[in-house]
Enzyme design. Sequence first.
Site, PDB file in Angstrom:
ATOM      1  N   CYS A  88      -5.021  -3.899  17.241  1.00 23.70           N
ATOM      2  CA  CYS A  88      -3.501  -4.346  16.971  1.00 23.70           C
ATOM      3  C   CYS A  88      -2.317  -3.767  16.889  1.00 23.70           C
ATOM      4  CB  CYS A  88      -3.754  -5.393  16.198  1.00 23.70           C
ATOM      5  SG  CYS A  88      -3.715  -4.604  14.289  1.00 23.70           S
TER       6      CYS A  88
ATOM      7  N   CYS B 294     -12.785  -5.962  11.533  1.00 24.23           N
ATOM      8  CA  CYS B 294     -11.020  -6.486  11.477  1.00 24.23           C
ATOM      9  C   CYS B 294     -10.806  -7.657  11.899  1.00 24.23           C
ATOM     10  CB  CYS B 294     -10.484  -5.251  11.463  1.00 24.23           C
ATOM     11  SG  CYS B 294      -9.315  -5.442  11.428  1.00 24.23           S
TER      12      CYS B 294
ATOM     13  N   LYS C  60       0.794  -1.145   0.285  1.00 18.25           N
ATOM     14  CA  LYS C  60       0.021   0.402   0.312  1.00 18.25           C
ATOM     15  C   LYS C  60       0.820   1.212  -0.082  1.00 18.25           C
ATOM     16  CE  LYS C  60      -1.824  -1.335   3.772  1.00 18.25           C
ATOM     17  NZ  LYS C  60      -2.621  -1.482   5.111  1.00 18.25           N
TER      18      LYS C  60
HETATM   19 FE1  SRM Z   1      -5.775   0.222   8.352  1.00 21.85          FE
HETATM   20  C1  SRM Z   1      -4.827  -2.799   7.508  1.00 21.85           C
HETATM   21  C2  SRM Z   1      -8.907  -0.467   8.650  1.00 21.85           C
HETATM   22  C3  SRM Z   1      -5.853   3.990   8.307  1.00 21.85           C
HETATM   23  C4  SRM Z   1      -2.581   0.951   8.487  1.00 21.85           C
HETATM   24  N1  SRM Z   1      -6.711  -1.121   7.901  1.00 21.85           N
HETATM   25  C5  SRM Z   1      -6.190  -2.778   7.906  1.00 21.85           C
HETATM   26  C6  SRM Z   1      -7.430  -3.662   7.640  1.00 21.85           C
HETATM   27  C7  SRM Z   1      -7.910  -3.270   6.228  1.00 21.85           C
HETATM   28  C8  SRM Z   1      -7.894  -5.431   8.186  1.00 21.85           C
HETATM   29  C9  SRM Z   1      -7.315  -6.152   7.413  1.00 21.85           C
HETATM   30  O1  SRM Z   1      -6.132  -5.648   6.206  1.00 21.85           O
HETATM   31  O2  SRM Z   1      -8.249  -7.130   7.135  1.00 21.85           O
HETATM   32  C10 SRM Z   1      -8.566  -2.990   8.163  1.00 21.85           C
HETATM   33  C11 SRM Z   1      -9.597  -2.865   8.123  1.00 21.85           C
HETATM   34  C12 SRM Z   1     -11.124  -2.679   9.645  1.00 21.85           C
HETATM   35  C13 SRM Z   1     -13.091  -2.942   8.949  1.00 21.85           C
HETATM   36  O3  SRM Z   1     -12.984  -3.478   9.335  1.00 21.85           O
HETATM   37  O4  SRM Z   1     -12.644  -1.746   8.372  1.00 21.85           O
HETATM   38  C14 SRM Z   1      -8.090  -1.120   8.177  1.00 21.85           C
HETATM   39  N2  SRM Z   1      -6.908   1.458   8.571  1.00 21.85           N
HETATM   40  C15 SRM Z   1      -8.643   1.203   8.463  1.00 21.85           C
HETATM   41  C16 SRM Z   1      -9.682   2.114   9.126  1.00 21.85           C
HETATM   42  C17 SRM Z   1     -10.970   2.231   8.486  1.00 21.85           C
HETATM   43  C18 SRM Z   1      -8.942   2.556  10.127  1.00 21.85           C
HETATM   44  C19 SRM Z   1     -10.378   3.648  10.729  1.00 21.85           C
HETATM   45  O5  SRM Z   1     -10.846   3.026  12.216  1.00 21.85           O
HETATM   46  O6  SRM Z   1     -10.527   4.527   9.707  1.00 21.85           O
HETATM   47  C20 SRM Z   1      -8.722   3.140   8.343  1.00 21.85           C
HETATM   48  C21 SRM Z   1      -9.154   3.509   6.877  1.00 21.85           C
HETATM   49  C22 SRM Z   1      -8.337   4.150   6.277  1.00 21.85           C
HETATM   50  C23 SRM Z   1      -8.301   4.881   4.707  1.00 21.85           C
HETATM   51  O7  SRM Z   1      -9.489   5.235   4.147  1.00 21.85           O
HETATM   52  O8  SRM Z   1      -7.621   4.527   4.035  1.00 21.85           O
HETATM   53  C24 SRM Z   1      -6.870   2.208   7.640  1.00 21.85           C
HETATM   54  N3  SRM Z   1      -4.407   2.074   8.139  1.00 21.85           N
HETATM   55  C25 SRM Z   1      -4.852   3.017   8.505  1.00 21.85           C
HETATM   56  C26 SRM Z   1      -4.447   3.943   9.142  1.00 21.85           C
HETATM   57  C27 SRM Z   1      -3.787   5.161   9.620  1.00 21.85           C
HETATM   58  C28 SRM Z   1      -3.986   6.167   8.060  1.00 21.85           C
HETATM   59  O9  SRM Z   1      -3.501   5.824   7.127  1.00 21.85           O
HETATM   60  O10 SRM Z   1      -3.393   7.411   8.578  1.00 21.85           O
HETATM   61  C29 SRM Z   1      -2.298   3.105   8.659  1.00 21.85           C
HETATM   62  C30 SRM Z   1      -1.515   3.090   9.868  1.00 21.85           C
HETATM   63  C31 SRM Z   1      -0.720   4.016   8.833  1.00 21.85           C
HETATM   64  C32 SRM Z   1       0.332   3.603   7.807  1.00 21.85           C
HETATM   65  O11 SRM Z   1      -0.443   2.888   6.704  1.00 21.85           O
HETATM   66  O12 SRM Z   1       1.357   2.383   8.054  1.00 21.85           O
HETATM   67  C33 SRM Z   1      -2.571   2.012   8.625  1.00 21.85           C
HETATM   68  N4  SRM Z   1      -4.095  -1.725   8.262  1.00 21.85           N
HETATM   69  C34 SRM Z   1      -3.289  -0.447   8.583  1.00 21.85           C
HETATM   70  C35 SRM Z   1      -2.075  -1.707   8.255  1.00 21.85           C
HETATM   71  C36 SRM Z   1      -0.104  -1.499   8.745  1.00 21.85           C
HETATM   72  C37 SRM Z   1       0.189  -2.097   7.393  1.00 21.85           C
HETATM   73  C38 SRM Z   1       2.502  -2.374   7.549  1.00 21.85           C
HETATM   74  O13 SRM Z   1       3.155  -1.197   7.135  1.00 21.85           O
HETATM   75  O14 SRM Z   1       2.497  -2.976   8.407  1.00 21.85           O
HETATM   76  C39 SRM Z   1      -2.800  -3.126   8.111  1.00 21.85           C
HETATM   77  C40 SRM Z   1      -2.443  -4.137   7.781  1.00 21.85           C
HETATM   78  C41 SRM Z   1      -1.762  -4.556   6.308  1.00 21.85           C
HETATM   79  O15 SRM Z   1      -1.706  -3.547   6.016  1.00 21.85           O
HETATM   80  O16 SRM Z   1      -1.248  -5.591   6.111  1.00 21.85           O
HETATM   81  C42 SRM Z   1      -4.194  -2.618   8.253  1.00 21.85           C
HETATM   82 FE1  SF4 Z   2      -7.690  -3.728  12.421  1.00 17.52          FE
HETATM   83 FE2  SF4 Z   2      -5.197  -3.650  13.150  1.00 17.52          FE
HETATM   84 FE3  SF4 Z   2      -6.726  -1.713  11.577  1.00 17.52          FE
HETATM   85 FE4  SF4 Z   2      -7.463  -1.717  14.086  1.00 17.52          FE
HETATM   86  S1  SF4 Z   2      -4.873  -1.542  14.306  1.00 17.52           S
HETATM   87  S2  SF4 Z   2      -7.893  -1.298  12.461  1.00 17.52           S
HETATM   88  S3  SF4 Z   2      -7.202  -3.977  14.449  1.00 17.52           S
HETATM   89  S4  SF4 Z   2      -6.225  -3.939  11.799  1.00 17.52           S
END
Ligand code: SRM
Ligand code: SF4
Length: 554
Positions: free
Chosen positions: A475, A436, A206
């Site tokens: 997480c 999630c 991503k």
């Molecule tokens: Fe996220 C994965 C929800 C912002 C880092 N994120 C996920 C998944 C899709 C779980 C999955 O892979 O199966 C989650 C879905 C949950 C659900 O049931 O909806 C999920 N991420 C979200 C959201 C909806 C959280 C929220 O409560 O708002 C945010 C959606 C943002 C958007 O509109 O695009 C969301 N995710 C973020 C952010 C914050 C940001 O970007 O400002 C991060 C940290 C920044 C970053 O990207 O490093 C983030 N999400 C992750 C990661 C860790 C990626 C990594 O580099 O390790 C995962 C897991 C993955 O990609 O393997 C993940």
């Molecule tokens: Fe799911 Fe972990 Fe992202 Fe929370 S931080 S939405 S538990 S992947």
Amino acid sequence: MSDKNLSGTEKIKMASRGLRGTLSESLGDSYTGAIREDDQSLSKFHGMYQQDDRDRRLERSAKKLEPLYSFMCRLRLPGGFLTAQQWMMLHDVAGKHSTGTIKITTRQTIQLHGILKSHIKPTMHSFNLNGLDSIATCGDVNRNVCVSSIPAQSAIHEEIFGYAKKISEMAKPKTRAWYEIWLDEEKIGEKVEDDPLYQNRYLPRKFKVGIAIPPHNDIDILINDCALIAIIENGELKGFNIAAGGGLGATHGNENTYPRLASVLGFVENDEQKILKAVYEVITVQRDFGNRSDRKQARIKYTIDKLGVDRYREEVEKRLGFKLQEARPFEFTERKDWYGWVKDYKGNWHYTVFVENGRILDENGLQLKTALLEIAETGLAGFRFTVNQNVILSDINEEDKHTIDTLLRKYRIIEHTDNAGALRKNAIACVALNTCGLALAEAQRYLPTLISKIEPLLDKHGLQNDEIILRMTGCPNGCGRSPNAEIGFVGTALGKYNLHIGGDRLGLRLNTKYKDSLNEEQILSTLDELFGVYVSEKNEGETFGDFSYRKYIA
Ligand code: SRM
Ligand code: SF4
């Protein structure tokens, strides 16, 4: 890299014929609520995730039923803006095809959960009819482009908002697969579209782009893979400092994974072609140098740490054909949302509504969803989302302000926004359970209750008006940006959280783990102690984050 070292996802992407895979066949299979495994990877590029209701797993398995599969769908909304008309459509779609809750995400867009397989197409049709799509909001591509959402203070804010849209278009995959699969658009010939940016392998992982407008760091700019910081001098947009290498995800117990803030590469003057090209080449360097065998090492932050910032910059410059200028000075002085009414430079009004953890529904006596629908029906306000999961009712004419204010009062939204405490208003929680698949602990369903238990501690220490930034994630992936908070809770197991402290208030220093796997009682007693020490030992004006960094981390 030889094919045998490529991760499974790489092979799926390359064989996908422009992200088509067998998604159409998967959709047509009425024997299961799921789609095929390879298609699950591809569906992300179309903006959706297959999930199941984790609360109902045991009950379903006892009845020998497959898990209750459904899909989460995320809109592409650069800069996070919807018209009143689009909001009405979203309200309708949420009611007909999803759980009904409209979720504002931490990247300034909207997600709907619980969409059954047979309801995906009607959902996409409604989006498309209203000028919206979900293309590339998940998957190994550039995601939703975020931009500071502090209500427009000057024409420059609008110019910068325009950049978010242009970057989003530039970095959108060229395939027509989304239109063919979800809208039944006819495919013209068998040839797969050329995509010079993504080719047939897309990115290693991503990719996220954000744009900040100092002095506000409301968008946590340095957590982005590519971060643009606007440089404004004498009321004129001079250009952007470009930074790269932010990302917050980590894995418990894997020291090779860690959160990182972006490093500033240099400055590009306000020349649209040059700026877009600079972002483009930051992406292509990651495309070509990023790790494609180990997805846990594939984000740009690891590529930059492996190559070194200077080498990364040189590679970008080589592709650009010009050198980045020395970064210009900038300063952030705040990052919270501006709640309540704010007037912009044109004399229009904006009202920022507090939405706890971004969940828009009618619940606990507050008819937020009904109120927003009634406001949309007036056609007098736009809907702008913040990365702190709030909604701004935007661009309201002076003569219409009274109408909107009356509706906000009728539904007690102003009271709700004004009465929320400082800690609650600045807090974020990610989705976590029950949808999630990666959640180890609760977040958005639990944080409101935990805050109600922390608030008496703040009162006890006289800190009730202190705008401490507290965030919780289920997480260590950091979706609620817990590593970039003054107090960060990171789920380790049901009811257990690591406690991180020492991040700063402005989002420019990450926090550090202070205690492992605390239960609620331990969380409360630890915070009680930390607040007490803070009050008795802090320097004049020192924030909780800076104090705890000085006292416990540095
Ligand atoms: Fe996220 C994965 C929800 C912002 C880092 N994120 C996920 C998944 C899709 C779980 C999955 O892979 O199966 C989650 C879905 C949950 C659900 O049931 O909806 C999920 N991420 C979200 C959201 C909806 C959280 C929220 O409560 O708002 C945010 C959606 C943002 C958007 O509109 O695009 C969301 N995710 C973020 C952010 C914050 C940001 O970007 O400002 C991060 C940290 C920044 C970053 O990207 O490093 C983030 N999400 C992750 C990661 C860790 C990626 C990594 O580099 O390790 C995962 C897991 C993955 O990609 O393997 C993940
Ligand atoms: Fe799911 Fe972990 Fe992202 Fe929370 S931080 S939405 S538990 S992947």
